[in-house]
Design a protein around this motif. Structure first.
Motif, mmCIF file in Angstrom:
data_model
loop_
_atom_site.group_PDB
_atom_site.id
_atom_site.type_symbol
_atom_site.label_atom_id
_atom_site.label_comp_id
_atom_site.label_asym_id
_atom_site.label_seq_id
_atom_site.Cartn_x
_atom_site.Cartn_y
_atom_site.Cartn_z
ATOM 1 N N PRO A 72 28.894 -12.929 52.446
ATOM 2 C CA PRO A 72 28.504 -11.086 52.647
ATOM 3 C C PRO A 72 27.762 -10.485 51.469
ATOM 4 O O PRO A 72 26.343 -10.748 51.895
ATOM 5 C CB PRO A 72 29.799 -10.967 53.023
ATOM 6 C CG PRO A 72 30.827 -12.244 52.988
ATOM 7 C CD PRO A 72 29.720 -13.333 52.310
ATOM 8 N N TYR A 73 27.707 -10.966 50.028
ATOM 9 C CA TYR A 73 27.830 -10.245 49.629
ATOM 10 C C TYR A 73 25.978 -10.817 49.226
ATOM 11 O O TYR A 73 25.238 -10.224 48.805
ATOM 12 C CB TYR A 73 28.246 -10.011 48.348
ATOM 13 C CG TYR A 73 27.094 -9.644 46.985
ATOM 14 C CD1 TYR A 73 27.854 -8.032 47.036
ATOM 15 C CD2 TYR A 73 26.463 -10.318 46.018
ATOM 16 C CE1 TYR A 73 26.802 -7.497 45.363
ATOM 17 C CE2 TYR A 73 25.648 -9.824 45.404
ATOM 18 C CZ TYR A 73 26.292 -8.191 44.966
ATOM 19 O OH TYR A 73 25.200 -7.349 43.915
ATOM 20 N N CYS A 74 25.551 -11.627 49.511
ATOM 21 C CA CYS A 74 24.301 -12.936 48.844
ATOM 22 C C CYS A 74 23.359 -12.145 49.897
ATOM 23 O O CYS A 74 22.115 -12.380 49.733
ATOM 24 C CB CYS A 74 24.443 -13.782 48.569
ATOM 25 S SG CYS A 74 25.140 -14.658 47.165
ATOM 26 N N GLN A 75 24.131 -12.300 51.266
ATOM 27 C CA GLN A 75 23.069 -12.215 52.412
ATOM 28 C C GLN A 75 22.774 -10.966 52.133
ATOM 29 O O GLN A 75 21.092 -10.654 52.858
ATOM 30 C CB GLN A 75 24.534 -12.124 53.817
ATOM 31 C CG GLN A 75 22.651 -12.457 54.556
ATOM 32 C CD GLN A 75 23.012 -13.129 55.430
ATOM 33 O OE1 GLN A 75 22.546 -14.745 54.487
ATOM 34 N NE2 GLN A 75 21.333 -13.015 55.626
ATOM 35 N N PHE A 78 20.255 -10.040 48.434
ATOM 36 C CA PHE A 78 19.247 -11.308 48.641
ATOM 37 C C PHE A 78 18.381 -12.005 49.671
ATOM 38 O O PHE A 78 18.088 -12.500 49.363
ATOM 39 C CB PHE A 78 19.631 -12.345 47.612
ATOM 40 C CG PHE A 78 20.441 -11.916 46.454
ATOM 41 C CD1 PHE A 78 20.594 -11.195 45.759
ATOM 42 C CD2 PHE A 78 22.165 -13.516 46.326
ATOM 43 C CE1 PHE A 78 21.380 -11.220 44.098
ATOM 44 C CE2 PHE A 78 23.160 -12.633 45.071
ATOM 45 C CZ PHE A 78 22.235 -11.630 44.563
ATOM 46 N N GLY A 79 18.890 -11.721 50.930
ATOM 47 C CA GLY A 79 18.547 -11.987 51.872
ATOM 48 C C GLY A 79 19.144 -13.323 52.826
ATOM 49 O O GLY A 79 18.656 -13.357 53.445
ATOM 50 N N GLN A 80 19.292 -13.759 51.908
ATOM 51 C CA GLN A 80 20.431 -15.367 52.575
ATOM 52 C C GLN A 80 21.112 -15.790 51.886
ATOM 53 O O GLN A 80 21.982 -14.903 50.782
ATOM 54 C CB GLN A 80 19.324 -16.439 52.259
ATOM 55 C CG GLN A 80 18.671 -15.884 50.607
ATOM 56 C CD GLN A 80 17.214 -17.484 50.608
ATOM 57 O OE1 GLN A 80 17.032 -18.280 51.850
ATOM 58 N NE2 GLN A 80 16.902 -17.035 49.513
ATOM 59 N N ALA A 81 22.487 -16.821 51.908
ATOM 60 C CA ALA A 81 23.462 -17.063 51.109
ATOM 61 C C ALA A 81 23.377 -18.266 50.792
ATOM 62 O O ALA A 81 23.140 -19.081 52.240
ATOM 63 C CB ALA A 81 24.326 -17.082 51.869
#
Length: 115
Positions: A72-75, A78-81
């Motif tokens: 969830p944090y990366c999404q 950064f717009g993706q995980a």
């Protein structure tokens, strides 16, 4: 009594990573072979400083896994995980407290034993 804490730093944005769920597991090899069993001991969430503490858990000499649920944090950041979660396996073999930092970026991570 040995205590555990962790810290997640977003190295791409240069700030602590708040709101990341972290789970602590024992990492056991029941028959001494290469298969491992995880048993959840505690759960936490990183605070505004990117830190989580497991004050209710006293570490004994054995293997552990910290699982950082970073998707969830990366999404959001950064717009993706690329990594949905990150497992950091470590062994407790002495009487010191353990601090496990995680340095996170969109396509890489690293960890080390902190103080």
């Amino acid at each position: 009594m040995k205590q555990l804490s962790c810290h997640v730093l977003d190295t791409a944005n240069g700030r602590p990573a708040a709101g990341i769920a972290v789970k602590l597991f024992t990492l056991q090899s029941p028959s001494g072979n290469d298969s491992f069993h995880l048993e959840c001991l505690a759960e936490g969430v990183t605070d505004q400083d990117g830190r989580a503490r497991f004050g209710d858990v006293s570490l004994i000499a054995q293997n552990y896994t910290l699982r950082f649920m970073v998707a969830p944090y990366c999404q959001e950041q950064f717009g993706q995980a690329f990594f949905p979660f990150i497992d950091v396996n470590f062994t407790v073999s002495d009487e010191r407290n353990h601090h496990i930092p995680l340095l996170l970026s969109p396509f890489s991570y690293s960890s080390y034993r902190g103080s």
